[in-house]
Design a protein around this motif. Sequence first.
Motif, PDB file in Angstrom:
ATOM      1  N   GLU A 131       0.822  -1.204   0.000  1.00 33.08           N
ATOM      2  CA  GLU A 131       0.000   0.000   0.000  1.00 33.08           C
ATOM      3  C   GLU A 131       0.856   1.255   0.000  1.00 33.08           C
ATOM      4  O   GLU A 131       0.460   2.287  -0.541  1.00 33.08           O
ATOM      5  N   ARG A 165       0.596   8.914   8.547  1.00 30.55           N
ATOM      6  CA  ARG A 165      -0.434   8.057   9.118  1.00 30.55           C
ATOM      7  C   ARG A 165       0.204   6.865   9.834  1.00 30.55           C
ATOM      8  O   ARG A 165       0.986   6.137   9.246  1.00 30.55           O
ATOM      9  N   GLU A 177      -4.367  -0.745  10.344  1.00 26.54           N
ATOM     10  CA  GLU A 177      -4.209   0.673  10.112  1.00 26.54           C
ATOM     11  C   GLU A 177      -5.269   1.417  10.872  1.00 26.54           C
ATOM     12  O   GLU A 177      -6.345   0.912  11.143  1.00 26.54           O
ATOM     13  N   SER A 178      -4.955   2.665  11.226  1.00 26.09           N
ATOM     14  CA  SER A 178      -5.857   3.440  12.044  1.00 26.09           C
ATOM     15  C   SER A 178      -7.099   3.853  11.293  1.00 26.09           C
ATOM     16  O   SER A 178      -8.116   4.139  11.877  1.00 26.09           O
ATOM     17  N   GLY A 179      -7.053   3.905   9.986  1.00 19.87           N
ATOM     18  CA  GLY A 179      -8.227   4.159   9.152  1.00 19.87           C
ATOM     19  C   GLY A 179      -8.946   5.419   9.526  1.00 19.87           C
ATOM     20  O   GLY A 179      -8.374   6.441   9.815  1.00 19.87           O
ATOM     21  N   SER A 187      -9.170   4.318   3.969  1.00 12.19           N
ATOM     22  CA  SER A 187      -8.682   2.972   4.225  1.00 12.19           C
ATOM     23  C   SER A 187      -8.824   2.106   2.977  1.00 12.19           C
ATOM     24  O   SER A 187      -9.600   2.420   2.071  1.00 12.19           O
ATOM     25  N   ASP A 236     -15.874  -2.782  10.392  1.00  4.78           N
ATOM     26  CA  ASP A 236     -14.922  -2.252   9.413  1.00  4.78           C
ATOM     27  C   ASP A 236     -15.657  -1.591   8.248  1.00  4.78           C
ATOM     28  O   ASP A 236     -15.236  -0.530   7.753  1.00  4.78           O
ATOM     29  N   TYR A 239     -16.984   1.724   9.461  1.00  2.00           N
ATOM     30  CA  TYR A 239     -15.885   2.690   9.524  1.00  2.00           C
ATOM     31  C   TYR A 239     -15.506   3.178   8.117  1.00  2.00           C
ATOM     32  O   TYR A 239     -15.206   4.357   7.909  1.00  2.00           O
ATOM     33  N   ALA A 240     -15.504   2.254   7.144  1.00  2.00           N
ATOM     34  CA  ALA A 240     -15.131   2.617   5.779  1.00  2.00           C
ATOM     35  C   ALA A 240     -16.133   3.618   5.191  1.00  2.00           C
ATOM     36  O   ALA A 240     -15.746   4.589   4.516  1.00  2.00           O
ATOM     37  N   ASP A 243     -15.508   6.837   6.701  1.00  2.00           N
ATOM     38  CA  ASP A 243     -14.256   7.367   6.133  1.00  2.00           C
ATOM     39  C   ASP A 243     -14.532   8.085   4.811  1.00  2.00           C
ATOM     40  O   ASP A 243     -14.034   9.189   4.565  1.00  2.00           O
TER      41      ASP A 243
END
Length: 274
Positions: A131, A165, A177-179, A187, A236, A239-240, A243
């Motif tokens: 990444e 990050r 990852e903190s995302g 993320s 997740d 959260y995405a 984000d």
Amino acid sequence: MENEFKELVGAVGSRVKSLLFGPVVIFGMLFNWKAVFFLLFSNVSVRSKFVYFDLNTDYLSLYVLPIGFAILFVLGAPFVNNWFHTVTSSPVHAMKLRDLEFAEAREATKHELRQLAEQRRSDDLRRLEEEALDRARFDSRVMDEDLPPEIAEDLQKQIDELRTRPAVITRDGSVGESGAKVGGEISPLAKEILMQVTAEGALPKIRIKEFIGGAEIEYGNKTLRKDKATDRKWQDYQYAINDLEKHKLIVRLKGQESVWDVLEKGYEVAKLLS
């Protein structure tokens, strides 16, 4: 006087503890238990007790039978113990062997889990390295694309945040990852959702539907059911989505708290990522 009493008690105790005298006393009490019980608990005179004892005991019950049975007991006890040990040794050995096998299997399982955790950690580190390369390519594309100044500036800001990050170690020992919780570039899961909703022919919306007995997330032409995913995976995805909304790539539709539409900026970012 005290010393003589102690010596007497010690002598009696040693006789009782002896290999033969103890069984003789026990068998003597068993064969004459009625007379012993009468002597101890009756309320008659002492003379009456002696008379009752003499009438209910004889030479056979006081000496022959107790001594004979005591000798048989002392001589037969080792054979009985040996037979008992022989009978029980096989199942006891099998039980100990089974416990040992269980312990070895448990240790093998622990070792396997440790290896899986290390492998997961290694895979996550490798993913972060890949990444990082993608981020570098993303930086290069932004520099080469002829974008409107406000979009290019915003994307450059995301790249700058990405470089600082931090990575985090999750509770299971893997590298994550903190995302959306920390900030910076979107993320990897958010990128995947964005690519799905901006794909050609896909519905450019994200929906979270709740119904009796469950819920599901629709993004593009894909659906994630809550009962088919782990709690961590479901979180997740939430959260995405947050984000993407935080970076103004999608927008929540008015009057619909669980429906998002893709913004123009989202299409521009998806184009750079493709």
